[in-house]
Design an enzyme around this catalytic site. Structure first.
Site, PDB file in Angstrom:
ATOM      1  N   ARG A   1      33.148   8.162  19.309  1.00 27.84           N
ATOM      2  CA  ARG A   1      33.638   8.889  18.135  1.00 27.84           C
ATOM      3  C   ARG A   1      33.880  10.327  18.578  1.00 27.84           C
ATOM      4  O   ARG A   1      33.584  10.697  19.709  1.00 27.84           O
ATOM      5  CB  ARG A   1      32.726   8.760  16.915  1.00 27.84           C
ATOM      6  N   GLY A   2      34.411  11.121  17.637  1.00 25.57           N
ATOM      7  CA  GLY A   2      34.822  12.473  18.005  1.00 25.57           C
ATOM      8  C   GLY A   2      36.307  12.430  18.324  1.00 25.57           C
ATOM      9  O   GLY A   2      36.753  11.586  19.124  1.00 25.57           O
ATOM     10  N   ALA A   3      37.077  13.324  17.698  1.00 25.23           N
ATOM     11  CA  ALA A   3      38.540  13.212  17.736  1.00 25.23           C
ATOM     12  C   ALA A   3      39.142  13.110  19.150  1.00 25.23           C
ATOM     13  O   ALA A   3      39.894  12.168  19.436  1.00 25.23           O
ATOM     14  CB  ALA A   3      39.151  14.375  16.956  1.00 25.23           C
TER      15      ALA A   3
ATOM     16  N   GLN B   1      25.169  12.682  13.162  1.00 23.02           N
ATOM     17  CA  GLN B   1      25.697  13.053  14.478  1.00 23.02           C
ATOM     18  C   GLN B   1      24.988  14.307  15.021  1.00 23.02           C
ATOM     19  O   GLN B   1      24.833  14.466  16.233  1.00 23.02           O
ATOM     20  CB  GLN B   1      27.207  13.343  14.394  1.00 23.02           C
TER      21      GLN B   1
ATOM     22  N   ASP C   1      39.157  17.375  13.114  1.00 22.83           N
ATOM     23  CA  ASP C   1      39.771  16.060  13.364  1.00 22.83           C
ATOM     24  C   ASP C   1      41.263  16.095  13.117  1.00 22.83           C
ATOM     25  O   ASP C   1      42.004  15.259  13.652  1.00 22.83           O
ATOM     26  CB  ASP C   1      39.105  14.997  12.489  1.00 22.83           C
TER      27      ASP C   1
ATOM     28  N   ARG D   1      40.845   4.249  13.157  1.00 24.97           N
ATOM     29  CA  ARG D   1      40.280   5.305  12.298  1.00 24.97           C
ATOM     30  C   ARG D   1      41.426   6.205  11.828  1.00 24.97           C
ATOM     31  O   ARG D   1      42.279   6.574  12.641  1.00 24.97           O
ATOM     32  CB  ARG D   1      39.203   6.118  13.038  1.00 24.97           C
TER      33      ARG D   1
ATOM     34  N   ASN E   1      37.421  18.154   8.967  1.00 24.84           N
ATOM     35  CA  ASN E   1      36.316  17.948   9.916  1.00 24.84           C
ATOM     36  C   ASN E   1      35.208  17.203   9.178  1.00 24.84           C
ATOM     37  O   ASN E   1      35.329  16.885   7.990  1.00 24.84           O
ATOM     38  CB  ASN E   1      35.833  19.291  10.480  1.00 24.84           C
ATOM     39  N   LYS E   2      34.151  16.933   9.879  1.00 24.93           N
ATOM     40  CA  LYS E   2      33.033  16.133   9.341  1.00 24.93           C
ATOM     41  C   LYS E   2      32.613  16.609   7.958  1.00 24.93           C
ATOM     42  O   LYS E   2      32.545  17.808   7.707  1.00 24.93           O
ATOM     43  CB  LYS E   2      31.866  16.225  10.326  1.00 24.93           C
TER      44      LYS E   2
HETATM   45  O1  MRU Z   1      33.039  10.586  12.440  1.00 23.53           O
HETATM   46  P1  MRU Z   1      32.995  11.296  13.765  1.00 23.53           P
HETATM   47  O2  MRU Z   1      31.633  11.331  14.377  1.00 23.53           O
HETATM   48  O3  MRU Z   1      34.064  10.759  14.699  1.00 23.53           O
HETATM   49  O4  MRU Z   1      33.395  12.775  13.411  1.00 23.53           O
HETATM   50  C1  MRU Z   1      33.445  13.743  14.429  1.00 23.53           C
HETATM   51  C2  MRU Z   1      33.746  15.097  13.942  1.00 23.53           C
HETATM   52  O5  MRU Z   1      33.955  15.312  12.758  1.00 23.53           O
HETATM   53  C3  MRU Z   1      33.880  16.182  14.953  1.00 23.53           C
HETATM   54  O6  MRU Z   1      33.455  17.392  14.424  1.00 23.53           O
HETATM   55  C4  MRU Z   1      35.357  16.252  15.330  1.00 23.53           C
HETATM   56  O7  MRU Z   1      35.819  15.052  15.875  1.00 23.53           O
HETATM   57  C5  MRU Z   1      35.790  17.363  16.133  1.00 23.53           C
HETATM   58  S1  MRU Z   1      34.954  17.747  17.609  1.00 23.53           S
HETATM   59  C6  MRU Z   1      35.248  16.800  18.845  1.00 23.53           C
END
Ligand code: MRU
Length: 339
Positions: A51-53, A182, A223, A84, A233-234
């Site tokens: 996970r993570g963009a 996370q 994201d 996703r 973002n999250k």
């Molecule tokens: O749902 P996730 O864990 O994929 O969400 C991740 C985030 O929101 C991060 O902050 C985002 O991808 C940017 S940082 C790499």
């Protein structure tokens, strides 16, 4: 500065398969999964193994390589894209791979280039962002944006890491990031591994610490960044931005250009992933809330551009009006960035 980058890797391309560190099991278990097909990669992106963009974009690119070997293109482009919805890096990487495929180019070479470029973008963002950090700083971050979320140092985490290497960081406050944790599971693990002084706080403690302790900046990832600078973002990022504005604390987004989506005009146009309410009512199979109730789980929220002090990309520090600064960053060649 002696460069000694973090050793953590979220994924490894072996030439034959894609290995993914199963992030659902961290920090207590280190288990690598092996993806041999594009369907394996799609499932593992959807199920949050990775996970993570930026990491999602990189791993999807390797999924395309696996698909080509089984003659599953173009079908796999559609399947991977559905894994996703919010992180635009997924679409960005697939579009790039599709262009190479249509031109009969080398897909493996392209996927490796995407990974290498992300690693270099992380390094540059770290440098640009660290310039915004003063001495003896206390910095707050949200979610996980480190090596687990990217191909390299990370986005916001890369700024914290670089500023720490430069001796500027007193401590980091890391939010736990309800409901998927996370922050508590992954960022705390990475900060500990890197020996960066930090304290883990629950999301709802942020206002209290902004009032009672001197916080010098909030650094988060993104994201998807719309053309006007609104940034998804999250979930919980938006509230942190409101709180930071109230307490006159600079609020920074750190993300590579692959997260900037100029075709999306504003935050209202960003699709927000709504995940299972079980992730709110239970944790790892343990029921937290009463049976039979409704819960909601938007996985992301959108921070309006007006609350963002600057957006740090590998091409420099973009300031408001973002509609101008992001367009000119996109038009600029990254090689032209003086670093
Ligand atoms: O749902 P996730 O864990 O994929 O969400 C991740 C985030 O929101 C991060 O902050 C985002 O991808 C940017 S940082 C790499």
């Amino acid at each position: 500065m002696k460069e000694k980058f973090p050793k953590t890797r979220a994924f490894v391309w072996t030439g034959k398969a894609l290995k993914l560190l199963d992030q659902r099991l961290l920090p207590h278990k280190t288990v690598w999964r092996v993806c041999r097909t594009w369907q394996d990669v799609t499932r593992d992106i959807r199920d949050m193994v990775v996970r993570g963009a930026p990491a999602i974009g990189c791993t999807a690119a390797y999924g395309v390589v696996l698909a080509e070997r089984k003659k599953m293109l173009p079908k796999a482009f559609e399947g991977l894209l559905k894994a996703r919805p919010t992180a635009v890096n997924l679409r960005w990487a697939l579009d790039r791979m599709r262009r190479v495929w249509e031109q009969g180019g080398n897909l493996e070479r392209e996927a490796i280039a995407i990974e290498k470029e992300d690693r270099e973008a992380n390094r540059r963002m770290g440098q640009w962002g660290a310039e915004l950090v003063g001495s003896n700083a206390t910095l707050l971050t949200h979610c996980n944006t480190g090596s687990l979320a990217t191909a390299g140092l990370g986005t916001a985490f890369g700024v914290l890491w670089t500023a720490f290497q430069q001796g500027k960081v007193k401590k980091v406050l890391a939010t736990e990031t309800r409901p998927y944790l996370q922050g508590a599971r992954l960022t705390a693990w990475e900060l500990k591994n890197e020996r960066i002084p930090f304290e883990l706080i629950t999301d709802s403690m942020a206002a209290h610490f902004m009032k009672t302790e001197s916080i010098d900046g909030v650094f988060v990832g993104a994201d998807r960044i719309a053309a006007n600078g609104d940034s998804a973002n999250k979930i919980g990022t938006y509230s942190l931005a409101v709180l930071a504005a109230h307490h006159h604390i600079p609020f920074y987004i750190v993300a590579p250009m692959s997260t900037v989506d100029l075709s999306t005009p504003g935050g209202q146009d960003i699709p927000i992933e709504e995940r299972s309410m079980d992730e709110v009512t239970t944790f790892r199979g343990q029921r937290l809330a009463p049976q039979g109730i409704k819960a909601r789980h938007p996985a992301f929220d959108v921070t309006p551009a007006v609350l963002i002090s600057a957006i740090i990309t590998e091409r420099g520090v973009a300031r408001r009006p973002f509609v101008t600064s992001l367009h000119s960053a996109a038009a600029r060649l990254s090689e032209a960035v003086p670093l």
